[in-house]
Design an enzyme around this catalytic site. Structure first.
Site, PDB file in Angstrom:
ATOM      1  N   PHE A  31      -7.536   6.703  -1.825  1.00  0.00           N
ATOM      2  CA  PHE A  31      -8.122   7.883  -2.466  1.00  0.00           C
ATOM      3  C   PHE A  31      -7.262   8.393  -3.603  1.00  0.00           C
ATOM      4  CE2 PHE A  31      -5.333   9.538   0.919  1.00  0.00           C
ATOM      5  CZ  PHE A  31      -4.540  10.412   0.195  1.00  0.00           C
ATOM      6  N   ASN A  65       3.837  -0.397   3.238  1.00  0.00           N
ATOM      7  CA  ASN A  65       3.558  -1.705   3.857  1.00  0.00           C
ATOM      8  C   ASN A  65       4.477  -2.714   3.192  1.00  0.00           C
ATOM      9  OD1 ASN A  65       1.435  -0.934   5.488  1.00  0.00           O
ATOM     10  ND2 ASN A  65      -0.126  -2.107   4.426  1.00  0.00           N
ATOM     11  N   HIS A 107      -3.374   7.151  -3.391  1.00  0.00           N
ATOM     12  CA  HIS A 107      -3.093   6.241  -2.270  1.00  0.00           C
ATOM     13  C   HIS A 107      -3.823   4.926  -2.523  1.00  0.00           C
ATOM     14  CE1 HIS A 107      -3.960   5.151   2.215  1.00  0.00           C
ATOM     15  NE2 HIS A 107      -2.908   4.505   1.780  1.00  0.00           N
ATOM     16  N   GLY A 167      -3.034   8.722  11.013  1.00  0.00           N
ATOM     17  CA  GLY A 167      -3.338   7.714  12.032  1.00  0.00           C
ATOM     18  C   GLY A 167      -4.723   7.902  12.619  1.00  0.00           C
ATOM     19  N   HIS A 194       3.382   7.280   8.012  1.00  0.00           N
ATOM     20  CA  HIS A 194       2.773   7.095   6.686  1.00  0.00           C
ATOM     21  C   HIS A 194       1.481   7.877   6.511  1.00  0.00           C
ATOM     22  CE1 HIS A 194      -0.329   4.720   8.477  1.00  0.00           C
ATOM     23  NE2 HIS A 194      -0.706   4.123   7.385  1.00  0.00           N
ATOM     24  N   MET A 251      -8.979  12.997   4.768  1.00  0.00           N
ATOM     25  CA  MET A 251      -9.740  13.525   3.640  1.00  0.00           C
ATOM     26  C   MET A 251      -9.805  15.060   3.588  1.00  0.00           C
ATOM     27  SD  MET A 251     -13.273  11.845   2.526  1.00  0.00           S
ATOM     28  CE  MET A 251     -14.011  12.060   4.133  1.00  0.00           C
ATOM     29  N   CYS A 261       0.906  -1.128   0.000  1.00  0.00           N
ATOM     30  CA  CYS A 261       0.000   0.000   0.000  1.00  0.00           C
ATOM     31  C   CYS A 261       0.954   1.189   0.000  1.00  0.00           C
ATOM     32  CB  CYS A 261      -0.846  -0.025   1.268  1.00  0.00           C
ATOM     33  SG  CYS A 261      -2.060   1.277   1.285  1.00  0.00           S
ATOM     34  N   GLY A 296      -2.562  13.441   4.539  1.00  0.00           N
ATOM     35  CA  GLY A 296      -3.429  13.759   5.672  1.00  0.00           C
ATOM     36  C   GLY A 296      -4.714  12.966   5.523  1.00  0.00           C
TER      37      GLY A 296
END
Lengths: 141, 475
Positions: free
Chosen positions: B203, B324, B233, B401, B398, B375, B97, B373
């Site tokens: 997104f 990841n 992403h 969170g 990443h 949305m 990812c 960040g």
């Protein structure tokens, strides 16, 4: 006995499913898994899928069963609403699961999708038998 | 039970003895304010990782750390080649990812008036959401090439340009892919999903460069104030999820075979050098390459959409990072150079100028570190520092969170009011499901600026630019 309940988890989805028998617990666990993905009220049972799995113990069988549902959802492009599960002992060393899943092919116009379940995690995955059977599952979403 | 202690303003130590079996201490990189948001379960997971054989220095958690499975999300740990392990629990189901940032030669003032149309067109062009099938129909042979060659395959097929490869971690394809370790089931899931964004927190976002912190480096990264950028992403889709599921089964058995004591079943692992470890690594590389090809194809379709509305516009790749993944890297350990398997789960590589892995375009500067960040909040571009090598084996956070569960978010927000609130801030959102918008509301994440400040203040990576969202397409 409630069939299943969702528990608080910061990032993923955690649920417990119950059953008077291991088979009923696995059927309810499948329903809990699928409800987190698609609203069951939007699904009409038009087709059935047969599943046969084998594992050394109930916990492994349960894990494979839930993984199989995610796999079928993606590869069959289908959504499921009914899960009829039968378990049988296969010799002394292994157990067998025979299931029939009812559902239909995805219709984006009709089916209300919720979360994308990437996988079934092994984190805090477990089965307990107290008054009833209980399985705890955390889904990676 | 041993207590957690504060090392400095941005570092907390989880001592050996906090949980039984820890081989090394844990290090959590957070400020005092973020420390309060770290759940006890996350700290337990940091401690659990410290149990694994061959772990070097510390079991670490980045400032965006939150509860995961196996490793915490934001977890970093390195294992010695001689006596260490590899664990899919340290990589995650969504292998590679990652995040990709494209810069345009367009000014926000030109794009903003057409943002609705542009987001609608991107939403149409890039399949996303649950149940969506891809636009691509790759053959089995092509899928094999995707697993081996990643972005390289995409470029050869006409998706993207050669210059993209030199602006991508690992040039968009890691060596060591082993097709034989990818099951038919993983191929079956992966084949129809190539070129799809997925769902959840994945997104595609159109952004404006709002603030530049470091002019010279921003210039080298090709970023300027008021510029339009595009951030993508997503990951390896069903292919990666199935590869992880398959190998988790194998490694669950390996734990018994090699008599490894693990505190969490999701930390199933195998000793490095064992067939089980090699097989997982070979399969993981296939998924990582698939993810790079996936982001490459999505970037290509993004370029097509921009060409339709802004003919002649240029979208160049700034960088593409995996967050990841497990990598074989050489690091200094107790004055010696050692080969380590560095696991980053929800953590980004942040290599400084001294590392040869940094692409030619950024040599002598450091790699771009991309931190999205949530949305509605800012994303950041940072520049990797050599200091990170000592602190975190060259790793940064990443994202922001999560701090709030999905069910809690659904109680507090509806898709409609989240969308309306974002619209009031001038952010256009298009998503397949309203409940997903509620679950991904900006408030469910930590403030991205706070997380990034920890990385900056520790010297892991230096802030270069802040990007604000204008339009978001979600699965």
């Amino acid at each position: 006995m409630i069939p299943f309940e969702y528990l608080e988890h910061t990032a993923d989805i955690k649920f417990r499913a119950y059953g008077k028998t291991p088979a009923e617990m696995l059927s309810n666990a499948a329903a809990a898994l699928f409800k987190s993905m698609v609203e069951p009220a939007t699904i009409v049972v038009k087709e059935t899928w047969k599943v046969e799995l084998k594992a050394f113990d109930l916990e492994d069988l349960a894990y494979q069963w839930l993984c199989e549902i995610v796999f079928l959802f993606e590869t069959e492009s289908a959504v499921f609403a009914t899960f009829s599960v039968n378990l049988e002992q296969d010799g002394t060393e292994s157990m067998r699961l025979l299931a029939e899943i009812g559902g239909e092919r995805i219709d984006l116009e009709r089916h209300a999708f919720e979360n994308e379940v990437k996988a079934i995690t092994r984190h805090k995955f477990g089965i307990k038998k107290n008054e009833v059977w209980c399985i705890q599952v955390i889904l990676d979403v | 039970m041993a207590e957690i202690s504060k090392i400095n303003d941005n570092t907390y130590e989880v001592p050996i003895g906090y949980r039984p079996g820890m081989r090394v201490p844990g290090r959590i990189f957070v400020s005092a304010a973020l420390r309060d948001m770290v759940e006890s379960g996350t700290i337990d997971q940091v401690a659990n990782v410290a149990n694994l054989p061959g772990i070097v220095n510390y079991s670490m958690a980045m400032p965006d750390a939150h509860l995961g499975y196996g490793f915490p999300i934001g977890g970093v740990a390195a294992f010695r080649e001689e006596d260490g392990i590899i664990s899919p629990g340290g990589v995650g189901f969504d292998i590679n990812c990652g995040v990709r940032l494209l810069r345009t030669d367009l000014q926000a003032t030109n794009v903003q008036p057409r943002i609705n149309t542009l987001i609608d067109a991107l939403f149409e062009a890039i399949p996303s959401g649950l149940g969506a099938t891809g636009r691509l129909h790759v053959s089995d042979q092509q899928l094999t090439e995707v697993f081996t060659n990643g972005s390289q395959w995409a470029v050869e097929e006409g998706y993207g340009v050669e210059a993209d490869l030199s602006h991508c971690e690992e040039s968009g394809h890691m060596p060591g892919a082993d097709q034989a370790q990818v099951s038919v089931r993983a191929r079956k899931r992966g084949r129809p999903q190539l070129g799809t964004l997925g769902s959840g927190n994945h997104f595609l976002e159109i952004q404006r460069v709002e603030e530049i912190y470091d002019e010279p480096v921003a210039k080298k990264f090709g970023l300027f104030k008021g510029q339009i950028t595009v951030m993508i992403h997503c990951g390896s889709r069903g292919a990666g999820h199935q590869i992880c599921t398959d190998h988790l089964e194998v490694l669950t058995r390996a734990v018994k075979k090699y008599n490894i004591d693990i505190p969490d079943k999701q930390l199933a692992c195998a000793p490095l050098g064992s067939p089980e470890a090699d097989n997982y690594f070979g399969a993981m590389v296939c998924a990582a390459n698939y993810a790079w090809a996936n982001r490459h194809i999505i970037a290509h379709w993004t370029r097509e959409v921009f060409e339709r509305y802004f003919p002649g516009s240029k979208l160049d790749l700034v960088y593409d990072v995996a967050h990841n993944v497990a990598k074989i890297e050489e690091h200094q350990v107790d004055g010696k150079r050692e080969r380590l398997y560095v696991h980053r789960k929800g953590a980004t590589r942040a290599f400084g100028p001294s590392r040869s892995e940094v692409q030619v375009a950024y040599q002598g500067i450091g790699q771009p570190v991309l931190i999205p960040g949530s949305m509605g909040t800012s994303s950041y571009v940072l520049c990797g520092n050599d200091r990170a090598l000592d602190l975190t084996f060259g790793s940064a956070c990443h994202g922001a969170g999560r701090v709030m569960s999905r069910s809690q978010a659904l109680k507090l927000f509806t898709g409609q009011n989240v969308k309306a609130a974002l619209n009031r801030d001038g952010i256009v959102v298009k998503a397949t499901s309203p409940s997903m918008l509620a679950e991904e509301a900006p408030q469910v994440y930590k403030p991205s600026g706070d997380v990034v400040d920890v990385v900056h203040n520790l010297g892991i990576a230096t802030k270069v630019a802040r990007l604000v969202p204008l339009g978001v397409s979600k699965g």
